[in-house]
Design a protein around this motif. Structure first.
Motif, PDB file in Angstrom:
ATOM      1  N   ILE A  33      52.592  27.942  40.692  1.00 14.85           N
ATOM      2  CA  ILE A  33      51.382  27.755  41.482  1.00 14.85           C
ATOM      3  C   ILE A  33      50.191  28.169  40.616  1.00 14.85           C
ATOM      4  N   LYS A  34      49.168  27.323  40.523  1.00 14.34           N
ATOM      5  CA  LYS A  34      48.008  27.642  39.686  1.00 14.34           C
ATOM      6  C   LYS A  34      46.972  28.426  40.482  1.00 14.34           C
ATOM      7  N   VAL A  35      46.563  29.565  39.931  1.00 16.51           N
ATOM      8  CA  VAL A  35      45.544  30.417  40.539  1.00 16.51           C
ATOM      9  C   VAL A  35      44.500  30.735  39.475  1.00 16.51           C
ATOM     10  N   MET A  38      44.902  21.042  46.859  1.00 17.01           N
ATOM     11  CA  MET A  38      43.961  22.162  46.835  1.00 17.01           C
ATOM     12  C   MET A  38      43.314  22.342  45.469  1.00 17.01           C
ATOM     13  N   LEU A  39      43.855  21.686  44.451  1.00 18.89           N
ATOM     14  CA  LEU A  39      43.324  21.751  43.082  1.00 18.89           C
ATOM     15  C   LEU A  39      43.271  23.181  42.551  1.00 18.89           C
ATOM     16  N   GLY A  40      44.243  23.973  42.950  1.00 20.15           N
ATOM     17  CA  GLY A  40      44.317  25.359  42.478  1.00 20.15           C
ATOM     18  C   GLY A  40      43.576  26.319  43.392  1.00 20.15           C
ATOM     19  N   PHE A  41      44.051  27.559  43.432  1.00 20.42           N
ATOM     20  CA  PHE A  41      43.414  28.590  44.247  1.00 20.42           C
ATOM     21  C   PHE A  41      42.368  29.337  43.430  1.00 20.42           C
ATOM     22  N   LYS A  42      41.375  29.895  44.121  1.00 17.03           N
ATOM     23  CA  LYS A  42      40.287  30.595  43.443  1.00 17.03           C
ATOM     24  C   LYS A  42      40.596  32.063  43.187  1.00 17.03           C
ATOM     25  N   SER A  43      41.525  32.635  43.954  1.00 15.49           N
ATOM     26  CA  SER A  43      41.892  34.033  43.738  1.00 15.49           C
ATOM     27  C   SER A  43      43.343  34.258  44.161  1.00 15.49           C
ATOM     28  N   PHE A  44      43.947  35.291  43.604  1.00 20.71           N
ATOM     29  CA  PHE A  44      45.336  35.607  43.920  1.00 20.71           C
ATOM     30  C   PHE A  44      45.464  36.017  45.386  1.00 20.71           C
ATOM     31  N   LYS A  45      44.473  36.747  45.891  1.00 18.29           N
ATOM     32  CA  LYS A  45      44.499  37.223  47.273  1.00 18.29           C
ATOM     33  C   LYS A  45      44.485  36.066  48.261  1.00 18.29           C
ATOM     34  N   THR A  46      43.577  35.110  48.056  1.00 19.05           N
ATOM     35  CA  THR A  46      43.504  33.979  48.979  1.00 19.05           C
ATOM     36  C   THR A  46      44.711  33.052  48.817  1.00 19.05           C
ATOM     37  N   ALA A  47      45.275  32.986  47.611  1.00 19.70           N
ATOM     38  CA  ALA A  47      46.487  32.192  47.395  1.00 19.70           C
ATOM     39  C   ALA A  47      47.628  32.742  48.236  1.00 19.70           C
ATOM     40  N   LYS A  48      47.806  34.065  48.233  1.00 18.76           N
ATOM     41  CA  LYS A  48      48.877  34.691  49.010  1.00 18.76           C
ATOM     42  C   LYS A  48      48.698  34.419  50.507  1.00 18.76           C
ATOM     43  N   LYS A  49      47.454  34.522  50.976  1.00 18.50           N
ATOM     44  CA  LYS A  49      47.197  34.299  52.404  1.00 18.50           C
ATOM     45  C   LYS A  49      47.481  32.859  52.800  1.00 18.50           C
ATOM     46  N   THR A  50      46.973  31.923  52.006  1.00 19.28           N
ATOM     47  CA  THR A  50      47.138  30.505  52.347  1.00 19.28           C
ATOM     48  C   THR A  50      48.597  30.082  52.253  1.00 19.28           C
ATOM     49  N   LEU A  51      49.293  30.536  51.225  1.00 21.24           N
ATOM     50  CA  LEU A  51      50.713  30.185  51.062  1.00 21.24           C
ATOM     51  C   LEU A  51      51.560  30.726  52.208  1.00 21.24           C
ATOM     52  N   ALA A  52      51.172  31.880  52.750  1.00 23.02           N
ATOM     53  CA  ALA A  52      51.895  32.425  53.909  1.00 23.02           C
ATOM     54  C   ALA A  52      51.827  31.443  55.077  1.00 23.02           C
TER      55      ALA A  52
END
Length: 222
Positions: A70-72, A173-187
């Motif tokens: 997953i690209k972050v 999504m063309l990649g996430f902008k931060s690790f924190k928001t990636a974790k939330k969205t993937l959940a």
């Protein structure tokens, strides 16, 4: 609340951007900024994933474990995932590293979730990390000493196929902008995938069931 839940459900399930959803709502006379929808998704995705756990049927004891990329922020991270031999999602964990530390964190999380049964057999790919980690977990009594570890590629096809839903959604999504928001969205994406696969106890595989179930668990208390 109905508009918020609708927007979150659409985003987590379909290959739509925040702007796409804002435009669809605008066609229906509802004006919402795409950044507002993004904040809704970040807020409610972890809540959805947490709330569905008690409704999930138990997994079986044959685990299939694998990682996908997953690209972050322009860098690759690693989404550890496990399904059982029936294809039901057991758990997932986003890690910045693909090493024994990341794999260990994933197993510690997966062994504690309410819908998991401690494994009798664990099937993995050729990642050497598992060959070192599983014996260590047995020594620490985190895993039963009789757990069988298998490295059989074709048996892991089921989880490699299961990655596709997650990857398909993330692609838009063309990649996430931060690790924190990636974790939330993937959940939230994983939660929606579990619902779609019919992992909810006594569920019916239909869009109407999904809508009613999500509305019921996310709607504010009176």
């Amino acid at each position: 609340s109905e508009i918020i839940i609708l927007s979150v459900r659409w985003y987590l399930k379909y290959p739509l951007s925040y702007r796409n959803i804002a435009e669809i709502l605008f066609e229906r006379g509802i004006k919402v900024n795409p950044s507002t929808i993004m904040r809704w998704v970040h807020e409610y995705s972890p809540i959805l994933e947490k709330k569905i756990r008690k409704y999930l049927r138990k997994s079986n004891d044959s685990w299939r474990v694998d990682e996908t990329y997953i690209k972050v922020k322009g860098k690759w991270t690693y989404l550890y995932r496990a399904v059982d031999s029936d294809g039901d999602t057991i758990d997932f964990y986003l890690s910045k590293t693909r090493d024994i530390k990341g794999a260990n964190s994933f197993f510690m999380k997966a062994l504690k979730v309410s819908n998991s049964i401690h494994p009798r057999v664990i099937t993995v790919d050729k990642n050497p990390v598992y060959m070192a980690l599983i014996p260590e977990l047995k020594i620490k009594q985190k895993l039963n000493s009789k757990v069988i570890l298998r490295q059989v590629k074709y048996l892991n096809n089921i989880i490699e196929q299961d990655h596709r839903f997650i990857k398909k959604k993330v692609k838009y999504m063309l990649g996430f902008k931060s690790f924190k928001t990636a974790k939330k969205t993937l959940a939230g994406i994983e939660a929606m995938h579990m619902i779609k696969k019919g992992q909810i106890k006594n569920s019916i595989k239909s869009v109407l069931f999904e809508v009613q179930f999500i509305n019921n668990i996310l709607k504010p208390s009176p």
